[in-house]
Design a protein around this motif. Structure first.
Motif, PDB file in Angstrom:
ATOM      1  N   VAL A  17     109.353 133.927   1.032  1.00  0.00           N
ATOM      2  CA  VAL A  17     110.736 134.213   0.636  1.00  0.00           C
ATOM      3  C   VAL A  17     110.791 135.495  -0.180  1.00  0.00           C
ATOM      4  CG1 VAL A  17     112.688 133.409  -0.756  1.00  0.00           C
ATOM      5  CG2 VAL A  17     111.467 131.801   0.710  1.00  0.00           C
ATOM      6  N   LEU A  18     109.829 135.676  -1.083  1.00  0.00           N
ATOM      7  CA  LEU A  18     109.785 136.867  -1.920  1.00  0.00           C
ATOM      8  C   LEU A  18     109.586 138.126  -1.079  1.00  0.00           C
ATOM      9  CD1 LEU A  18     109.758 138.128  -4.737  1.00  0.00           C
ATOM     10  CD2 LEU A  18     107.294 137.708  -4.840  1.00  0.00           C
ATOM     11  N   LYS A  19     108.662 138.069  -0.125  1.00  0.00           N
ATOM     12  CA  LYS A  19     108.408 139.214   0.739  1.00  0.00           C
ATOM     13  C   LYS A  19     109.656 139.555   1.561  1.00  0.00           C
ATOM     14  CE  LYS A  19     103.433 138.391   1.286  1.00  0.00           C
ATOM     15  NZ  LYS A  19     102.356 137.995   2.232  1.00  0.00           N
ATOM     16  N   ASN A  20     110.285 138.520   2.086  1.00  0.00           N
ATOM     17  CA  ASN A  20     111.474 138.725   2.897  1.00  0.00           C
ATOM     18  C   ASN A  20     112.590 139.367   2.078  1.00  0.00           C
ATOM     19  OD1 ASN A  20     112.653 138.519   5.424  1.00  0.00           O
ATOM     20  ND2 ASN A  20     113.608 136.561   4.995  1.00  0.00           N
ATOM     21  N   SER A  21     112.783 138.874   0.872  1.00  0.00           N
ATOM     22  CA  SER A  21     113.820 139.416  -0.009  1.00  0.00           C
ATOM     23  C   SER A  21     113.503 140.848  -0.408  1.00  0.00           C
ATOM     24  CB  SER A  21     113.959 138.542  -1.259  1.00  0.00           C
ATOM     25  OG  SER A  21     114.299 137.219  -0.916  1.00  0.00           O
ATOM     26  N   LEU A  22     112.234 141.119  -0.699  1.00  0.00           N
ATOM     27  CA  LEU A  22     111.827 142.449  -1.127  1.00  0.00           C
ATOM     28  C   LEU A  22     112.059 143.480  -0.029  1.00  0.00           C
ATOM     29  CD1 LEU A  22     110.518 144.244  -3.273  1.00  0.00           C
ATOM     30  CD2 LEU A  22     108.279 143.636  -2.328  1.00  0.00           C
ATOM     31  N   VAL A  23     111.711 143.127   1.204  1.00  0.00           N
ATOM     32  CA  VAL A  23     111.921 144.040   2.324  1.00  0.00           C
ATOM     33  C   VAL A  23     113.409 144.313   2.523  1.00  0.00           C
ATOM     34  CG1 VAL A  23     111.693 144.313   4.818  1.00  0.00           C
ATOM     35  CG2 VAL A  23     109.787 143.410   3.514  1.00  0.00           C
ATOM     36  N   ALA A 151     118.793 145.885  26.197  1.00  0.00           N
ATOM     37  CA  ALA A 151     117.590 145.454  25.471  1.00  0.00           C
ATOM     38  C   ALA A 151     117.805 144.154  24.709  1.00  0.00           C
ATOM     39  CB  ALA A 151     117.145 146.556  24.505  1.00  0.00           C
ATOM     40  N   SER A 152     119.044 143.906  24.272  1.00  0.00           N
ATOM     41  CA  SER A 152     119.323 142.708  23.472  1.00  0.00           C
ATOM     42  C   SER A 152     119.023 141.419  24.231  1.00  0.00           C
ATOM     43  CB  SER A 152     120.783 142.710  23.006  1.00  0.00           C
ATOM     44  OG  SER A 152     121.671 142.546  24.094  1.00  0.00           O
ATOM     45  N   THR A 153     118.954 141.502  25.555  1.00  0.00           N
ATOM     46  CA  THR A 153     118.631 140.335  26.376  1.00  0.00           C
ATOM     47  C   THR A 153     117.276 139.746  26.005  1.00  0.00           C
ATOM     48  OG1 THR A 153     119.802 141.429  28.192  1.00  0.00           O
ATOM     49  CG2 THR A 153     118.487 139.505  28.759  1.00  0.00           C
ATOM     50  N   PHE A 154     116.356 140.604  25.574  1.00  0.00           N
ATOM     51  CA  PHE A 154     114.964 140.197  25.405  1.00  0.00           C
ATOM     52  C   PHE A 154     114.512 140.175  23.946  1.00  0.00           C
ATOM     53  CE2 PHE A 154     115.652 142.679  29.275  1.00  0.00           C
ATOM     54  CZ  PHE A 154     115.312 141.759  30.248  1.00  0.00           C
ATOM     55  N   GLU A 155     115.450 140.164  22.998  1.00  0.00           N
ATOM     56  CA  GLU A 155     115.081 140.294  21.586  1.00  0.00           C
ATOM     57  C   GLU A 155     115.086 138.981  20.817  1.00  0.00           C
ATOM     58  OE1 GLU A 155     117.246 143.383  19.596  1.00  0.00           O
ATOM     59  OE2 GLU A 155     117.136 144.740  21.306  1.00  0.00           O
ATOM     60  N   SER A 156     115.218 137.855  21.515  1.00  0.00           N
ATOM     61  CA  SER A 156     115.375 136.566  20.829  1.00  0.00           C
ATOM     62  C   SER A 156     114.058 135.963  20.349  1.00  0.00           C
ATOM     63  CB  SER A 156     116.079 135.565  21.755  1.00  0.00           C
ATOM     64  OG  SER A 156     117.347 136.027  22.132  1.00  0.00           O
ATOM     65  N   GLY A 157     112.947 136.446  20.867  1.00  0.00           N
ATOM     66  CA  GLY A 157     111.666 135.816  20.568  1.00  0.00           C
ATOM     67  C   GLY A 157     111.315 135.768  19.094  1.00  0.00           C
ATOM     68  N   ILE A 158     111.663 136.807  18.354  1.00  0.00           N
ATOM     69  CA  ILE A 158     111.342 136.836  16.927  1.00  0.00           C
ATOM     70  C   ILE A 158     112.094 135.748  16.186  1.00  0.00           C
ATOM     71  CG2 ILE A 158     111.406 138.239  14.833  1.00  0.00           C
ATOM     72  CD1 ILE A 158     111.106 140.706  16.538  1.00  0.00           C
ATOM     73  N   VAL A 159     113.371 135.547  16.550  1.00  0.00           N
ATOM     74  CA  VAL A 159     114.163 134.494  15.913  1.00  0.00           C
ATOM     75  C   VAL A 159     113.679 133.121  16.351  1.00  0.00           C
ATOM     76  CG1 VAL A 159     116.477 133.536  15.665  1.00  0.00           C
ATOM     77  CG2 VAL A 159     116.171 136.004  15.734  1.00  0.00           C
ATOM     78  N   VAL A 160     113.355 132.971  17.630  1.00  0.00           N
ATOM     79  CA  VAL A 160     112.855 131.690  18.137  1.00  0.00           C
ATOM     80  C   VAL A 160     111.605 131.270  17.381  1.00  0.00           C
ATOM     81  CG1 VAL A 160     111.803 130.567  20.145  1.00  0.00           C
ATOM     82  CG2 VAL A 160     113.865 131.947  20.424  1.00  0.00           C
ATOM     83  N   LYS A 161     110.730 132.218  17.113  1.00  0.00           N
ATOM     84  CA  LYS A 161     109.491 131.949  16.382  1.00  0.00           C
ATOM     85  C   LYS A 161     109.677 131.983  14.856  1.00  0.00           C
ATOM     86  CE  LYS A 161     106.121 131.507  19.455  1.00  0.00           C
ATOM     87  NZ  LYS A 161     105.159 130.373  19.450  1.00  0.00           N
ATOM     88  N   GLN A 162     110.919 132.289  14.423  1.00  0.00           N
ATOM     89  CA  GLN A 162     111.271 132.333  13.005  1.00  0.00           C
ATOM     90  C   GLN A 162     110.402 133.321  12.218  1.00  0.00           C
ATOM     91  OE1 GLN A 162     112.128 128.489  11.174  1.00  0.00           O
ATOM     92  NE2 GLN A 162     112.053 127.522  13.193  1.00  0.00           N
ATOM     93  N   PHE A 164     111.070 135.970  10.423  1.00  0.00           N
ATOM     94  CA  PHE A 164     112.140 136.740   9.797  1.00  0.00           C
ATOM     95  C   PHE A 164     111.614 137.887   8.928  1.00  0.00           C
ATOM     96  CE2 PHE A 164     113.995 132.458  10.465  1.00  0.00           C
ATOM     97  CZ  PHE A 164     114.936 132.832  11.403  1.00  0.00           C
ATOM     98  N   VAL A 165     110.429 137.704   8.372  1.00  0.00           N
ATOM     99  CA  VAL A 165     109.821 138.812   7.627  1.00  0.00           C
ATOM    100  C   VAL A 165     109.531 139.966   8.569  1.00  0.00           C
ATOM    101  CG1 VAL A 165     107.820 139.539   6.276  1.00  0.00           C
ATOM    102  CG2 VAL A 165     108.839 137.306   5.857  1.00  0.00           C
ATOM    103  N   LEU A 166     109.029 139.653   9.739  1.00  0.00           N
ATOM    104  CA  LEU A 166     108.754 140.679  10.755  1.00  0.00           C
ATOM    105  C   LEU A 166     110.048 141.363  11.182  1.00  0.00           C
ATOM    106  CD1 LEU A 166     106.768 142.066  12.647  1.00  0.00           C
ATOM    107  CD2 LEU A 166     107.028 140.145  14.235  1.00  0.00           C
ATOM    108  N   LEU A 167     111.109 140.577  11.320  1.00  0.00           N
ATOM    109  CA  LEU A 167     112.412 141.128  11.698  1.00  0.00           C
ATOM    110  C   LEU A 167     112.907 142.110  10.644  1.00  0.00           C
ATOM    111  CD1 LEU A 167     114.428 140.724  14.047  1.00  0.00           C
ATOM    112  CD2 LEU A 167     115.614 139.067  12.603  1.00  0.00           C
ATOM    113  N   ASN A 168     112.765 141.737   9.376  1.00  0.00           N
ATOM    114  CA  ASN A 168     113.174 142.644   8.294  1.00  0.00           C
ATOM    115  C   ASN A 168     112.265 143.859   8.195  1.00  0.00           C
ATOM    116  OD1 ASN A 168     115.455 141.353   7.409  1.00  0.00           O
ATOM    117  ND2 ASN A 168     114.451 140.204   5.796  1.00  0.00           N
ATOM    118  N   ALA A 169     110.982 143.678   8.529  1.00  0.00           N
ATOM    119  CA  ALA A 169     110.054 144.810   8.502  1.00  0.00           C
ATOM    120  C   ALA A 169     110.434 145.840   9.564  1.00  0.00           C
ATOM    121  CB  ALA A 169     108.626 144.322   8.719  1.00  0.00           C
ATOM    122  N   ILE A 170     110.856 145.359  10.738  1.00  0.00           N
ATOM    123  CA  ILE A 170     111.324 146.275  11.787  1.00  0.00           C
ATOM    124  C   ILE A 170     112.574 147.006  11.319  1.00  0.00           C
ATOM    125  CG2 ILE A 170     112.267 146.406  14.124  1.00  0.00           C
ATOM    126  CD1 ILE A 170     110.488 144.024  14.850  1.00  0.00           C
TER     127      ILE A 170
END
Length: 237
Positions: A17-23, A151-162, A164-170
Motif C-alpha cells: 500500500v505504501l509503495k502504491n501510494s508513493l508512486v 490497444a485498450s482491448t488488451f490492457e485488462s491483464g494488469i487489473v485482472v492480476k491486481q 496495481f503497483v505495476l500499473l502506477n509504475a507505468i
C-alpha cells in the motif's frame, strides 16, 4: 467457539500500500511541477493568441482519454469474472468482440477527426493565423486516440492480476517520458503548444503499449480470434 478478530480480518500488505501510494504521489507531483513550469515558459515566449490553443488542446485530450479507455473499463469486469472461473474461451470471446467494436469505433473517430480538423474554424473559435497549428494539434490527438482505443482491448491483464503497483509504475514512467519530451522539444526546438500535445500523446501511446505487452504476458488468453466473436456479448458488454 469464537474466532479471533485477527483470523477474521483481511490481511493488508502495508508495504505494498505504501509503495502504491508513493508512486501515485510522485506522479502527481511531477505532473503539477511540469504544468507550472510549462505555463510560465510558454507565457513568456508565445503570443496570448497562440497560448489560447493550450486550454483547447487540454480539453480535447481529456475527452479523448475518456473515449479511449471507457470500452476497456467495461470489458475488464467481465474478463476478470471469466478469469476467476478459469473460462479462457470466454475471455478470448470478450476480447475478440470488444476488438471488433473498437476497430469500428476507431474508423468512425478517424473519419470524424478528419472532418473536425478540416472544419475546425466552424466548430471552435481559433485565432486568425493559427488554423494550421490547431489542425496539427487536433490531428495528433485523434491519431493517438485511434491507437489507444484499439490497444485498450488488451490492457485488462494488469487489473485482472491486481498488479496495481505495476500499473502506477507505468503511469509514473509515462509521466517521466512526457516531461522529458516536453523539455527537449520546448528547449531544443521551439516554444509551441503543439509540442506539449506531441509529447503527451507519444508518452500515452508508449504507456498503452507497455500495459498491452505486460497484460498479454500476465494473461496469455487476452487475444483475438475472429472465430470467437460473439454477437450475443455485445449487449451484455
Amino acid at each position: 467457539m469464537q474466532h479471533s478478530d485477527h483470523n477474521s480480518r483481511v490481511e493488508i500488505n502495508r508495504s505494498l500500500v505504501l509503495k502504491n501510494s508513493l508512486v501515485g504521489v510522485l506522479t502527481q507531483i511531477a505532473n503539477l511541477g511540469m504544468l507550472v513550469w510549462t505555463q510560465h515558459y510558454l507565457l513568456c515566449r508565445i503570443s496570448p493568441e497562440e497560448y489560447s490553443l493550450y486550454p483547447i488542446a487540454l480539453s480535447v485530450m481529456s475527452w479523448s482519454m475518456l473515449f479511449a479507455y471507457l470500452p476497456g473499463l467495461g470489458s475488464t469486469r467481465f474478463i476478470t469474472e471469466a478469469y476467476a472461473k478459469g473460462d479462457e474461451r470466454r475471455i478470448v470471446g470478450i476480447c475478440s468482440t470488444v476488438f471488433i467494436g473498437n476497430v469500428l469505433a476507431s474508423v468512425a473517430l478517424l473519419v470524424g477527426g478528419v472532418l473536425f480538423c478540416v472544419h475546425v474554424q466552424s466548430v471552435l473559435s481559433i485565432p486568425r493565423g493559427l488554423r494550421l497549428e490547431s489542425q496539427e494539434i487536433l490531428g495528433t490527438i485523434f491519431v493517438s486516440l485511434v491507437i489507444k482505443t484499439i490497444a485498450s482491448t488488451f490492457e485488462s491483464g494488469i487489473v485482472v492480476k491486481q498488479r496495481f503497483v505495476l500499473l502506477n509504475a507505468i503511469s509514473l514512467g509515462t509521466t517521466i517520458v512526457r516531461i522529458a519530451m516536453i523539455a527537449l522539444l520546448l528547449l531544443g526546438v521551439s516554444a509551441k503548444v503543439l509540442w506539449l500535445v506531441v509529447a503527451s500523446q507519444f508518452a500515452e501511446i508508449l504507456g498503452s503499449i507497455g500495459r498491452l505487452v505486460i497484460s498479454v504476458r500476465l494473461v496469455p488468453c487476452i487475444r483475438v480470434s475472429l472465430r470467437e466473436v460473439n454477437k450475443g456479448l455485445i449487449r451484455e458488454l
